[in-house]
Write a protein that holds these residues in place. Structure first.
Motif, PDB file in Angstrom:
ATOM      1  N   GLN A 144       0.836  -1.199   0.000  1.00 40.38           N
ATOM      2  CA  GLN A 144       0.000   0.000   0.000  1.00 40.38           C
ATOM      3  C   GLN A 144       0.877   1.258   0.000  1.00 40.38           C
ATOM      4  N   ALA A 183      -7.153  -7.268   4.466  1.00 40.76           N
ATOM      5  CA  ALA A 183      -6.182  -6.195   4.233  1.00 40.76           C
ATOM      6  C   ALA A 183      -6.112  -5.809   2.761  1.00 40.76           C
ATOM      7  N   ARG A 189      -8.442  -5.361   0.843  1.00 40.98           N
ATOM      8  CA  ARG A 189      -9.506  -4.395   0.559  1.00 40.98           C
ATOM      9  C   ARG A 189      -9.022  -2.952   0.672  1.00 40.98           C
ATOM     10  N   ASP A 190      -7.891  -2.731   1.354  1.00 43.74           N
ATOM     11  CA  ASP A 190      -7.320  -1.388   1.463  1.00 43.74           C
ATOM     12  C   ASP A 190      -6.466  -1.023   0.249  1.00 43.74           C
TER      13      ASP A 190
END
Length: 277
Positions: free
Chosen positions: A153, A192, A194-195
């Motif tokens: 991310q 996670a 999904r972030d």
């Protein structure tokens, strides 16, 4: 998700030919394996290569010859490993991209790997990601532990989306030193994910005895599959794997049972942002 991307990882860098005679280590063996696995439903081949003594190598000549032969003989998406063996230097691992694969792996952090250490410094990750962006090589982000999804991310936030615009991760589960190959661990990763950017997809790899639990958990969560003799050399307790085709056939059968049949290479390319040939 209405279909399943099946990746075959036929060789790896850890298993020896002496211990596992069925392991494909020559170029001819690798091409034959690729053809047979494509016919059974694989759409990606994750490639490590060996030298004349069947030892792991990142030799440029052999890498280029392998990419060319696989492209000539199959329509599989050719994905080279930038991980190599745990002892390979960063410069050699970056140079893997010079062989011009369609995809390459990009591991999101350092992890204990059995008795060794698989080193992936932040600066190395950024360099690999940037080179793939410049060259139009689609990455598969390898995740060995939950925190590495946060690293991904961060990477995407600072340096942008990968070549092709689609984010795809592979959850490598069951490595001694990494996350366990359990349904609970996969569910935590899926949460996670999904972030990450909308539309991010994932596959899952179960090492050794975790192969079947991870396959079933991934299919139930809408994920894809990676199988092969890089990851397991035992088909069942006390039963050695006879070939990579045996593992791909089982994965394809599970995907059919889940009513998510194997995607064709064309459909996999469209999903992952890999250009059509």
């Amino acid at each position: 998700m209405t279909g399943t991307v099946i990746t075959v990882a036929p060789t790896g860098a850890e298993v020896s030919k002496a211990a596992v005679p069925a392991l494909p280590v020559t170029l001819d063996e690798l091409v034959q394996t690729a053809k047979e696995c494509e016919a059974l439903g694989a759409s990606i081949i994750h490639v490590h290569i060996r030298d004349a003594a069947a030892e792991p190598t990142l030799d440029q000549g052999r890498l280029r010859a392998t990419v060319a032969a696989l492209r000539d003989s199959t329509d599989l998406i050719v994905q080279l490993s930038s991980g190599g063996a745990v002892t390979d230097p960063e410069s050699d691992r970056l140079a893997v991209l010079d062989a011009a694969p369609e995809m390459a792996s990009c591991t999101m952090g350092t992890v204990n790997f059995g008795d060794g250490v698989f080193m992936n410094r932040w600066e190395f990750i950024v360099g690999l990601h940037a080179r793939m962006q410049e060259r139009g090589i689609v990455p598969e982000y390898e995740i060995f532990d939950l925190g590495q999804l946060a690293t991904l991310q961060r990477l995407l936030g600072k340096y942008g989306l990968p070549a092709g615009g689609h984010v795809h991760v592979d959850l490598v589960m069951g490595v001694p030193g990494g996350m366990p190959g359990t349904t609970a661990a996969l569910a935590a990763c899926e949460q996670a994910i999904r972030d990450l950017p909308e539309g991010t997809t994932f596959s899952a790899t179960g090492i050794g005895r975790t192969t079947i639990p991870v396959m079933l958990a991934s299919l139930s969560a809408g994920g894809h599959l990676r199988v092969g003799m890089e990851d397991t050399v035992t088909y069942a307790k006390g039963q050695p794997v006879e070939s990579n085709m045996q593992l791909v056939a089982r994965a394809a059968g599970f995907a059919q049972l889940a009513q998510r049949p194997p995607l064709t290479t064309t459909a996999a390319r469209e999903l992952l942002g890999v250009p059509l040939r």
